[in-house]
Design a protein around this motif. Sequence first.
Motif, PDB file in Angstrom:
ATOM      1  N   PRO A  98       0.841  -1.201   0.000  1.00 49.35           N
ATOM      2  CA  PRO A  98       0.000   0.000   0.000  1.00 49.35           C
ATOM      3  C   PRO A  98       0.877   1.253   0.000  1.00 49.35           C
ATOM      4  CG  PRO A  98      -0.530  -1.440   1.870  1.00 49.35           C
ATOM      5  CD  PRO A  98       0.715  -1.965   1.239  1.00 49.35           C
ATOM      6  N   VAL A  99       0.341   2.339  -0.571  1.00 52.91           N
ATOM      7  CA  VAL A  99       1.107   3.593  -0.688  1.00 52.91           C
ATOM      8  C   VAL A  99       1.545   4.095   0.691  1.00 52.91           C
ATOM      9  CG1 VAL A  99       0.971   6.011  -1.433  1.00 52.91           C
ATOM     10  CG2 VAL A  99      -0.010   4.211  -2.865  1.00 52.91           C
ATOM     11  N   GLY A 100       0.683   3.909   1.694  1.00 52.56           N
ATOM     12  CA  GLY A 100       1.015   4.357   3.054  1.00 52.56           C
ATOM     13  C   GLY A 100       2.190   3.622   3.670  1.00 52.56           C
ATOM     14  N   ASP A 101       2.461   2.395   3.187  1.00 54.49           N
ATOM     15  CA  ASP A 101       3.643   1.654   3.662  1.00 54.49           C
ATOM     16  C   ASP A 101       4.892   2.071   2.890  1.00 54.49           C
ATOM     17  OD1 ASP A 101       2.011   0.364   5.399  1.00 54.49           O
ATOM     18  OD2 ASP A 101       2.143  -1.619   4.455  1.00 54.49           O
ATOM     19  N   ILE A 102       4.705   2.418   1.620  1.00 51.08           N
ATOM     20  CA  ILE A 102       5.859   2.877   0.813  1.00 51.08           C
ATOM     21  C   ILE A 102       6.350   4.218   1.354  1.00 51.08           C
ATOM     22  CG2 ILE A 102       6.633   3.544  -1.492  1.00 51.08           C
ATOM     23  CD1 ILE A 102       4.246   1.863  -2.598  1.00 51.08           C
ATOM     24  N   GLU A 131      -8.465   5.041   0.183  1.00 46.22           N
ATOM     25  CA  GLU A 131      -8.115   4.504   1.506  1.00 46.22           C
ATOM     26  C   GLU A 131      -7.552   3.092   1.380  1.00 46.22           C
ATOM     27  OE1 GLU A 131     -11.344   5.015   4.283  1.00 46.22           O
ATOM     28  OE2 GLU A 131     -11.195   7.209   4.202  1.00 46.22           O
ATOM     29  N   LYS A 132      -8.092   2.327   0.416  1.00 43.91           N
ATOM     30  CA  LYS A 132      -7.552   0.988   0.188  1.00 43.91           C
ATOM     31  C   LYS A 132      -6.149   1.060  -0.423  1.00 43.91           C
ATOM     32  CE  LYS A 132      -8.269  -3.436  -1.941  1.00 43.91           C
ATOM     33  NZ  LYS A 132      -8.294  -3.979  -3.280  1.00 43.91           N
ATOM     34  N   LEU A 133      -5.975   1.944  -1.406  1.00 41.23           N
ATOM     35  CA  LEU A 133      -4.662   2.070  -2.052  1.00 41.23           C
ATOM     36  C   LEU A 133      -3.595   2.565  -1.074  1.00 41.23           C
ATOM     37  CD1 LEU A 133      -5.726   3.641  -5.470  1.00 41.23           C
ATOM     38  CD2 LEU A 133      -4.531   1.463  -5.188  1.00 41.23           C
ATOM     39  N   ILE A 134      -3.997   3.502  -0.188  1.00 41.28           N
ATOM     40  CA  ILE A 134      -3.045   4.059   0.787  1.00 41.28           C
ATOM     41  C   ILE A 134      -2.862   3.103   1.961  1.00 41.28           C
ATOM     42  CG2 ILE A 134      -2.580   5.991   2.375  1.00 41.28           C
ATOM     43  CD1 ILE A 134      -4.277   7.735   0.407  1.00 41.28           C
ATOM     44  N   ARG A 143      -4.456   3.396   4.806  1.00 37.33           N
ATOM     45  CA  ARG A 143      -4.822   4.125   6.032  1.00 37.33           C
ATOM     46  C   ARG A 143      -5.432   5.448   5.624  1.00 37.33           C
ATOM     47  NH1 ARG A 143      -0.424   7.793   6.431  1.00 37.33           N
ATOM     48  NH2 ARG A 143       1.482   6.993   5.469  1.00 37.33           N
ATOM     49  N   LYS A 144      -6.024   6.136   6.586  1.00 32.77           N
ATOM     50  CA  LYS A 144      -6.601   7.446   6.293  1.00 32.77           C
ATOM     51  C   LYS A 144      -5.518   8.515   6.368  1.00 32.77           C
ATOM     52  CE  LYS A 144     -11.361   6.562   7.642  1.00 32.77           C
ATOM     53  NZ  LYS A 144     -12.543   7.029   8.357  1.00 32.77           N
ATOM     54  N   VAL A 145      -5.589   9.502   5.471  1.00 35.11           N
ATOM     55  CA  VAL A 145      -4.711  10.674   5.554  1.00 35.11           C
ATOM     56  C   VAL A 145      -5.591  11.917   5.476  1.00 35.11           C
ATOM     57  CG1 VAL A 145      -2.750   9.496   4.473  1.00 35.11           C
ATOM     58  CG2 VAL A 145      -4.298  10.818   3.049  1.00 35.11           C
ATOM     59  N   ASP A 146      -5.107  13.010   6.034  1.00 36.37           N
ATOM     60  CA  ASP A 146      -5.829  14.280   5.918  1.00 36.37           C
ATOM     61  C   ASP A 146      -5.837  14.736   4.462  1.00 36.37           C
ATOM     62  OD1 ASP A 146      -6.308  14.364   8.615  1.00 36.37           O
ATOM     63  OD2 ASP A 146      -4.777  15.865   9.069  1.00 36.37           O
TER      64      ASP A 146
END
Length: 500
Positions: free
Chosen positions: A233-237, A259-262, A264-267
Amino acid sequence: MISIKALLAKPFSKYIYNSVQKWANNPVETQENVFQNLISEAASTEFGKDHNFQNIKTFEDFVKHVPVRDYEDLKPYVLKVVAGEENILWKGKPLYFAKTSGTTSGAKYIPITKESMPTHIEAARNAILLYINETGNSSFVDGKMIFLQGSPILEKKNGVNLGRLSGIVAHFVPKYLQKNRLPSWETNCIEDWETKVDAIVEETLPEDMTIISGIPSWVQMYFEKLQEKTGKPVGDIFKNFNLFIFGGVNFEPYRAKFEKLIGRKVDSIELYPASEGFFAYQDKQGEKGMLLQLNSGIFYEFIKADTFFEENPKRLTIKDVELDVNYVMIISTTAGLWAYNIGDTVAFTSLKPYRVIVTGRIKHFISAFGEHVIGKEVEHAMKEATEDTAIRISEFTVAPQISPESGLPFHEWFVEFENEPEDLAELINRLDQSLQNQNSYYYDLIIGKVLQPLKITLIKKDGFQDYMKSIGKLGGQNKIPRLSNDRKIADTLYALKVTK
C-alpha cells in the motif's frame, strides 16, 4: 527533532489565518472594494470604454451595461488580446495565456495578468498554511512533495507565454519549496501521461513523500502503478505521507478506493482552482465546503441554476445568496474577464464565512425528460449506495438512453468497478432510490412510468483511461464528466464494456 522550516511555518500560518479572517468577516465590504477597483482600473480599456465603465458606480449600473458572457461571447475581445493588442480587456498585455480545451469552442485562451497571477499562488499557499494553523502539523514541510501537473514547457503567442495553468504555476513554486518538490523538471516536461507517471514512480519510490497533490483520477493511476511495482500500500511505501491535496472533481466517489490504495486514512485539503481564477479552498478539516476567495481580485455574481436559461435571470451578489441553492457562478477579474460564466454550478454550505461546494457544470446535466439531474446528485447517489459495502468504484459517468431496443427510456450508468458487487440488482435499486429521494422530477418520472429505473453498463478495467487516451485527453487537468445530456461519451464507451 523539528526543523527550523517546520518551526517557522507555525507563526507564519497564524499570521495568514488572521489576515484571512479580516476579509472573511467583512465579506460584503470586501467584495464592494474589489468591484470598485476592477471598474476603475479597467475604465480606459477597450472593453471599459465599450461598456461605459466611466459611468458605472454601482452593481446595478454594471448589470445594465455588462451582460453575462461565456467564452464564445467574449471571444472577439480575447482574439484581439491574443493577436498582441494592448489595453483590450485589462491594462497592457497579459503575462500568460492559460490554454484550455473547450467543449464547444476548441482551444480557449484565458488571460493571466500580473495582477491575477499572484492570487493563484497565494491561495494554494494559504490553503496549506490554514491547515497548519488548525492542526498544528507542520512536519510535512521537511519531506518531499509531489504535484501531478501538466508540462511546464511554454510556447510564445505574440510575445505572451502560453501553456496549461498547472504548467504555468510550476514556474512560481517558492524557492523554499524547490528542494522538496518532485517530480524533476525533466520528468515534468514529459508530454505522454503514461510515460510521465512511470517516470514519476521511479523518481519518488526512494523518497520520503509527505504531500501528494493532483486530480484524484490521475493520482489514482500513480498510486496503482506504485502498488503494482512494490506490492505494498502507498502508506507503507511512504511512511510519512499524511496530506493529500486535490481539486478538479468531487473526491467522495474516490475516497474508499484511495483509503484501500493508501492502506490508512490521511488528511486532505480540497482546492477549487481554474484557469480563470483560484476561487476557493478548504479552510477547516471538519467543514463541508471551501472558503470562497473574496479578496483575490475576483468579483462574484450568482444566478439560480434553474432560472439561468430564462430571458433575464436575476443576478445576485454575495449578500443575497442562500444556503443549499444551486447557482451558476459568474466572475469579473483582474485578468479582464467581465460577467464571465465559467460554466460551474456551486451551492453555499455556510454564509459565515462564505463556503461553497462545486455541484457540477451548467452544461453537464441530464434533462432529456425534464428531470434536470445534476452532477452532485449522481455523486451523492453513488456514495450513498456504496457506503458500508465492500464495493469500490474506479470511475463512472451517466447518460440518458432515450430510444432503448425495448421498454421505457432510462438513465444509463457506465461504471468501472474495482470489485463488482455480488448483487448488482441491489446496487441499482439503492442508486435509483437515492436519486428519486434527491430529485423530485426524477421521482415523478419513475412513478409516472415515463422512465424505468436506471441500468448499469459494466466497463472493463482501465476502460475509462482507454477512452480518455482515445480522445487525446489522458492525464493533466482532464477529467470525465459525471453526466451528460447526450450519448457522445456513452456511445464510445460501448466498445469498452464488459462482455460476458
